[in-house]
Write an enzyme that holds these catalytic residues in place. Sequence first.
Site, mmCIF file in Angstrom:
data_model
loop_
_atom_site.group_PDB
_atom_site.id
_atom_site.type_symbol
_atom_site.label_atom_id
_atom_site.label_comp_id
_atom_site.label_asym_id
_atom_site.label_seq_id
_atom_site.Cartn_x
_atom_site.Cartn_y
_atom_site.Cartn_z
ATOM 1 N N HIS A 274 0.820 -1.223 0.000
ATOM 2 C CA HIS A 274 0.000 0.000 0.000
ATOM 3 C C HIS A 274 0.851 1.269 0.000
ATOM 4 O O HIS A 274 0.356 2.346 -0.332
ATOM 5 C CB HIS A 274 -0.996 -0.012 1.167
ATOM 6 C CG HIS A 274 -0.421 0.319 2.509
ATOM 7 N ND1 HIS A 274 -0.092 -0.646 3.437
ATOM 8 C CD2 HIS A 274 -0.118 1.508 3.103
ATOM 9 C CE1 HIS A 274 0.363 -0.065 4.530
ATOM 10 N NE2 HIS A 274 0.365 1.237 4.349
ATOM 11 N N ASP B 288 0.379 -7.529 1.548
ATOM 12 C CA ASP B 288 0.837 -6.147 1.730
ATOM 13 C C ASP B 288 2.358 -6.052 1.740
ATOM 14 O O ASP B 288 2.940 -5.245 2.463
ATOM 15 C CB ASP B 288 0.253 -5.529 3.010
ATOM 16 C CG ASP B 288 0.268 -3.994 2.964
ATOM 17 O OD1 ASP B 288 0.341 -3.439 1.852
ATOM 18 O OD2 ASP B 288 0.213 -3.364 4.045
ATOM 19 N N GLY C 31 3.011 6.422 8.062
ATOM 20 C CA GLY C 31 4.412 6.621 7.700
ATOM 21 C C GLY C 31 5.309 5.532 8.243
ATOM 22 O O GLY C 31 6.411 5.326 7.749
ATOM 23 N N ASN C 32 4.850 4.813 9.286
ATOM 24 C CA ASN C 32 5.589 3.659 9.790
ATOM 25 C C ASN C 32 5.476 2.465 8.849
ATOM 26 O O ASN C 32 6.289 1.536 8.914
ATOM 27 C CB ASN C 32 5.046 3.209 11.159
ATOM 28 C CG ASN C 32 5.786 3.832 12.324
ATOM 29 O OD1 ASN C 32 5.213 4.580 13.099
ATOM 30 N ND2 ASN C 32 7.079 3.538 12.442
ATOM 31 N N SER C 33 4.470 2.456 8.006
ATOM 32 C CA SER C 33 4.206 1.313 7.134
ATOM 33 C C SER C 33 5.428 0.930 6.323
ATOM 34 O O SER C 33 6.034 1.766 5.653
ATOM 35 C CB SER C 33 3.053 1.626 6.177
ATOM 36 O OG SER C 33 1.848 1.815 6.880
ATOM 37 N N LEU D 95 -7.677 -20.325 0.828
ATOM 38 C CA LEU D 95 -8.748 -21.092 1.469
ATOM 39 C C LEU D 95 -9.912 -20.219 1.909
ATOM 40 O O LEU D 95 -11.058 -20.661 1.903
ATOM 41 C CB LEU D 95 -8.200 -21.841 2.695
ATOM 42 C CG LEU D 95 -7.147 -22.909 2.431
ATOM 43 C CD1 LEU D 95 -6.690 -23.529 3.745
ATOM 44 C CD2 LEU D 95 -7.681 -23.975 1.486
ATOM 45 N N GLY D 96 -9.624 -18.981 2.325
ATOM 46 C CA GLY D 96 -10.684 -18.104 2.795
ATOM 47 C C GLY D 96 -10.972 -18.222 4.277
ATOM 48 O O GLY D 96 -12.136 -18.224 4.692
ATOM 49 N N LEU E 168 -10.124 -16.873 8.351
ATOM 50 C CA LEU E 168 -9.553 -15.951 9.325
ATOM 51 C C LEU E 168 -9.089 -16.804 10.501
ATOM 52 O O LEU E 168 -9.875 -17.583 11.053
ATOM 53 C CB LEU E 168 -10.586 -14.932 9.789
ATOM 54 C CG LEU E 168 -11.057 -13.922 8.743
ATOM 55 C CD1 LEU E 168 -12.217 -13.098 9.282
ATOM 56 C CD2 LEU E 168 -9.925 -13.009 8.330
#
Length: 306
Positions: A51, A81, A155-157, A209-210, A212
């Site tokens: 991102h 990500d 900004g840490n990302s 697989l979908g 969580l």
Amino acid sequence: MDAYSEIIHHAVEAAGRSVVKIERLDAHGKITGTGSGFFFSSDGYLFTNSHVVHNGSAFNVMLHDGSVYPATLTGEDPDTDIAILKSTAFDFQVAQLGHAAALQIGQLVIAIGNPLGFQHTVTAGVVSALGRSLRSETGRTMEGLIQTDAALNPGNSGGPLINFKGEVVGVNTAMIRGAQGLCFAISIDTARLIAAELMQTGRVTRAHLGLLLQQVNLVPKLRSGLELKNKTALFVTGVEPGSPASKAGIADGDIVVSFNDVPVETSDALFRLLDREKIGQFQFIRVIRQSRLVELRVTPVARKAA
């Protein structure tokens, strides 16, 4: 300094100069976003978040000494990500990569990044939980995350999460706005796997697989009664409607213990097993349901590009 401060100081000394500020530019050279990243190879490859770089036309990286160099995008994977940049910079520090599998809840961790434009900011905290799943703002499910209370801000990302030795154990990715102490990092074990594919082909194709999931400890009595090798397993906190997991009959509250007879103790372990060869092929997944072992058949699909 006291002993605690000495530990943090030496850890930051070991990794700090590998961290850079990243500027995302549009086609006209205008800055459209900033984030963090860190060098993981001597030939200029950096980890950051997808991102941070998504839809950028060009990129600059600012080193610890303030020098700025251009960088190009090697590849990105929005599902985890993770993104890889290649910079022309020289005279930089390379971060030492650790192993997230060795992390323990309560362990000291340190985040380094460039939050809100303040270069090379350090925060410290502990590992709050392991194997977290988190739905991003775009609707993707990121799996196997490290939850920490080391403060993150915009900004840490893309910056590193390091242990007391200065080894990178995660790539900082997100915080929950409005909540205190709920910050997340992508396991460096997952990031390594993604980097290998991005550097080879520029993209990632993996089975999906979908689910969580949340990593949990298995009590000795349950392990003994079911003759399990696992000390930990993956608690199902959610199942995506219409997903392979849903069609296979996996339900909230199940605990995933193995995939094709291979014990699964962490989300990273399951992620490694879900390679592209598994797409469209019957696989067997074993779960604990109401203190019984249940074996189900599931057919993974390819993750859709975000």
